[in-house]
Write a protein that holds these residues in place. Structure first.
Motif, PDB file in Angstrom:
ATOM      1  N   SER A 143     -19.447   5.419 -41.862  1.00  0.00           N
ATOM      2  CA  SER A 143     -20.309   6.298 -42.654  1.00  0.00           C
ATOM      3  C   SER A 143     -19.728   7.712 -42.690  1.00  0.00           C
ATOM      4  CB  SER A 143     -21.700   6.358 -42.036  1.00  0.00           C
ATOM      5  OG  SER A 143     -22.280   5.081 -42.035  1.00  0.00           O
ATOM      6  N   PRO A 144     -19.970   8.458 -43.779  1.00  0.00           N
ATOM      7  CA  PRO A 144     -19.454   9.826 -43.879  1.00  0.00           C
ATOM      8  C   PRO A 144     -20.433  10.858 -43.321  1.00  0.00           C
ATOM      9  CG  PRO A 144     -20.289   9.083 -45.999  1.00  0.00           C
ATOM     10  CD  PRO A 144     -20.609   8.002 -45.008  1.00  0.00           C
ATOM     11  N   THR A 145     -19.921  11.791 -42.547  1.00  0.00           N
ATOM     12  CA  THR A 145     -20.754  12.891 -42.060  1.00  0.00           C
ATOM     13  C   THR A 145     -20.218  14.238 -42.547  1.00  0.00           C
ATOM     14  OG1 THR A 145     -19.479  12.891 -40.009  1.00  0.00           O
ATOM     15  CG2 THR A 145     -21.556  11.668 -39.993  1.00  0.00           C
ATOM     16  N   ARG A 146     -19.139  14.204 -43.325  1.00  0.00           N
ATOM     17  CA  ARG A 146     -18.575  15.401 -43.962  1.00  0.00           C
ATOM     18  C   ARG A 146     -18.152  14.996 -45.373  1.00  0.00           C
ATOM     19  NH1 ARG A 146     -16.448  19.084 -40.238  1.00  0.00           N
ATOM     20  NH2 ARG A 146     -14.867  19.645 -41.731  1.00  0.00           N
ATOM     21  N   PRO A 147     -18.172  15.943 -46.335  1.00  0.00           N
ATOM     22  CA  PRO A 147     -17.854  15.568 -47.716  1.00  0.00           C
ATOM     23  C   PRO A 147     -16.442  14.992 -47.876  1.00  0.00           C
ATOM     24  CG  PRO A 147     -18.104  17.965 -47.496  1.00  0.00           C
ATOM     25  CD  PRO A 147     -18.564  17.364 -46.226  1.00  0.00           C
ATOM     26  N   GLU A 148     -15.484  15.447 -47.061  1.00  0.00           N
ATOM     27  CA  GLU A 148     -14.108  14.927 -47.175  1.00  0.00           C
ATOM     28  C   GLU A 148     -14.034  13.430 -46.873  1.00  0.00           C
ATOM     29  OE1 GLU A 148     -14.192  17.587 -44.181  1.00  0.00           O
ATOM     30  OE2 GLU A 148     -15.176  18.376 -45.959  1.00  0.00           O
ATOM     31  N   HIS A 149     -14.923  12.953 -45.975  1.00  0.00           N
ATOM     32  CA  HIS A 149     -14.908  11.520 -45.659  1.00  0.00           C
ATOM     33  C   HIS A 149     -15.183  10.683 -46.911  1.00  0.00           C
ATOM     34  CE1 HIS A 149     -16.470  12.705 -41.358  1.00  0.00           C
ATOM     35  NE2 HIS A 149     -15.180  12.920 -41.472  1.00  0.00           N
ATOM     36  N   ILE A 150     -15.999  11.232 -47.827  1.00  0.00           N
ATOM     37  CA  ILE A 150     -16.384  10.477 -49.030  1.00  0.00           C
ATOM     38  C   ILE A 150     -15.227  10.431 -50.019  1.00  0.00           C
ATOM     39  CG2 ILE A 150     -18.098  10.276 -50.892  1.00  0.00           C
ATOM     40  CD1 ILE A 150     -19.771  12.298 -49.153  1.00  0.00           C
ATOM     41  N   LEU A 151     -14.523  11.552 -50.133  1.00  0.00           N
ATOM     42  CA  LEU A 151     -13.382  11.630 -51.061  1.00  0.00           C
ATOM     43  C   LEU A 151     -12.437  10.464 -50.839  1.00  0.00           C
ATOM     44  CD1 LEU A 151     -11.813  15.178 -51.361  1.00  0.00           C
ATOM     45  CD2 LEU A 151     -12.918  13.797 -53.141  1.00  0.00           C
ATOM     46  N   GLU A 152     -12.097  10.228 -49.562  1.00  0.00           N
ATOM     47  CA  GLU A 152     -11.141   9.175 -49.204  1.00  0.00           C
ATOM     48  C   GLU A 152     -11.568   7.808 -49.717  1.00  0.00           C
ATOM     49  OE1 GLU A 152      -9.987  10.865 -44.852  1.00  0.00           O
ATOM     50  OE2 GLU A 152     -10.424   8.732 -45.010  1.00  0.00           O
ATOM     51  N   GLN A 153     -12.826   7.454 -49.476  1.00  0.00           N
ATOM     52  CA  GLN A 153     -13.274   6.079 -49.759  1.00  0.00           C
ATOM     53  C   GLN A 153     -13.795   5.897 -51.175  1.00  0.00           C
ATOM     54  OE1 GLN A 153     -15.823   4.036 -46.978  1.00  0.00           O
ATOM     55  NE2 GLN A 153     -14.956   5.102 -45.229  1.00  0.00           N
ATOM     56  N   LEU A 154     -14.501   6.885 -51.705  1.00  0.00           N
ATOM     57  CA  LEU A 154     -15.238   6.677 -52.958  1.00  0.00           C
ATOM     58  C   LEU A 154     -14.948   7.713 -54.043  1.00  0.00           C
ATOM     59  CD1 LEU A 154     -18.820   5.818 -51.601  1.00  0.00           C
ATOM     60  CD2 LEU A 154     -17.228   4.243 -52.670  1.00  0.00           C
ATOM     61  N   GLY A 155     -14.083   8.676 -53.736  1.00  0.00           N
ATOM     62  CA  GLY A 155     -13.837   9.805 -54.641  1.00  0.00           C
ATOM     63  C   GLY A 155     -13.668   9.425 -56.103  1.00  0.00           C
TER      64      GLY A 155
END
Ligand code: AMP
Ligand code: MG
Length: 317
Positions: A143-155
């Motif tokens: 799960s993402p806890t920072r916005p950068e984590h989302i970029l990697e997987q779902l950007g």
């Protein structure tokens, strides 16, 4: 280069056009869409690669919305809502017809949460409809806890990401359901069994679905979940020997171990701090050339119950 994050106003416009946008909540970032529109719900399942048998949590931003989307609400649910909303508690209740079957995977019940994060609340209020928002990651992954984590997987798969900094809680919400007079905890989280116990007569903790052949009380609670790509071994007392050369160790407190700690969830052994750091540290360790992530044992009490649940699911099977 710093990416351009989506503004609250733009996120609301996108959500009103049935698009999907990642938004911050105090637990983890959610991938939000209009909970009343099947097209938006379908986009959420598609982007995450989430099977449609795994129902979504519907997020609201006023206590009064509860009565608009749920019915036959038991008194215990009102007690818990008064005590823990807004906050990291999700309640499963009989649904009203306005909630599409796709949101609940065909179940007659709907999972509802009132998040505490001010940005999530503002977006829901400006939209004027509740938001379905599972964690903004690919199915089964961290799960993402920072916005950068989302970029990697779902950007590349979603319409926007609203930057709300680091999530303060760091693990998914506690989920409860109600049976007769009993509150059943389906997933542990920051609202701990003893916090619930203090307010209602009977509380049971639903064991995870590890027992073979057992019916699932909570459809999405698979044995393997929340996993990094790098193999993870939880509870280092039983670690494999010899260790692969590029093993990294995620420590907790001052646990003694022959392998030096790469990162420490909380040097002082503070469970709140460890929870807030968990996913961010796992994201950081989940990198080439790492071959194995060893995680120190964490006491299985209070918030530690949720940490043990997530780490057990994240570990090698
Ligand atoms: P999340 O993946 O954090 O969005 O949490 C969603 C989880 O909530 C699902 O995987 C289920 O375990 C649980 N859930 C959602 N809706 C229901 C429901 N109607 N009945 C039981 N559990 C539910
Ligand atoms: Mg999730």
């Amino acid at each position: 280069m710093q990416p351009t994050w989506t503004s609250i106003k733009e996120a609301v416009r996108l959500l009103q056009s049935k698009e999907i946008v990642a938004i911050p909540t105090e637990t983890v970032y959610g991938l939000a869409g209009n909970a009343l529109e099947t097209l938006a719900l379908a986009k959420i399942f598609e982007a995450k690669g989430r099977p449609t048998f795994d129902p979504l949590i519907v997020h609201i931003a006023e206590h009064s919305t509860l009565n608009e989307i749920a019915q036959n609400i038991p008194p215990q649910a009102h007690t818990l809502a008064q005590a823990f909303w807004p906050g990291p508690l999700t309640m499963v209740l009989p649904k009203k017809p306005c909630i599409p079957d796709l949101a609940t995977s065909g179940l007659p019940s709907v999972a509802i949460r009132f998040p505490a994060h001010p940005i999530a609340q503002e977006i829901i209020r400006l939209c004027g409809f509740p938001l379905a928002a599972p964690s903004a990651n690919l199915f089964k992954r961290l799960s993402p806890t920072r916005p950068e984590h989302i970029l990697e997987q779902l950007g590349h798969k979603i319409s926007g990401i609203v930057d709300g900094g680091t999530c303060s809680v760091g693990v998914e919400s506690t989920i409860v359901s109600f049976k007769n007079e009993t509150v059943q905890i389906l997933r542990p989280g920051a609202i701990t069994p003893s916090m619930i116990q203090a307010l209602v007569q009977k509380v049971t903790i639903q064991p995870s679905n590890s027992a073979p052949g057992k019916a699932m009380a909570s459809p999405g609670s698979m044995d393997t979940h929340y996993q990094p790509r790098t193999p993870l071994h939880y509870n280092t007392k039983a670690y494999p020997k010899p260790l692969p050369p590029n093993t990294v160790r995620l420590a907790f407190a001052d646990t003694q171990h022959p392998l030096q700690a790469t990162l420490n969830l909380s040097k002082s052994g503070n469970l709140l701090e460890a929870t807030a750091n968990l996913y961010d540290y796992l994201h950081r360790l989940d990198r080439v050339p790492h071959e194995l992530i060893l995680v120190d044992p964490i006491p299985n009490e209070g918030l530690g119950i949720a940490l043990n649940d997530r780490l057990t699911r994240a570990s090698l099977k």
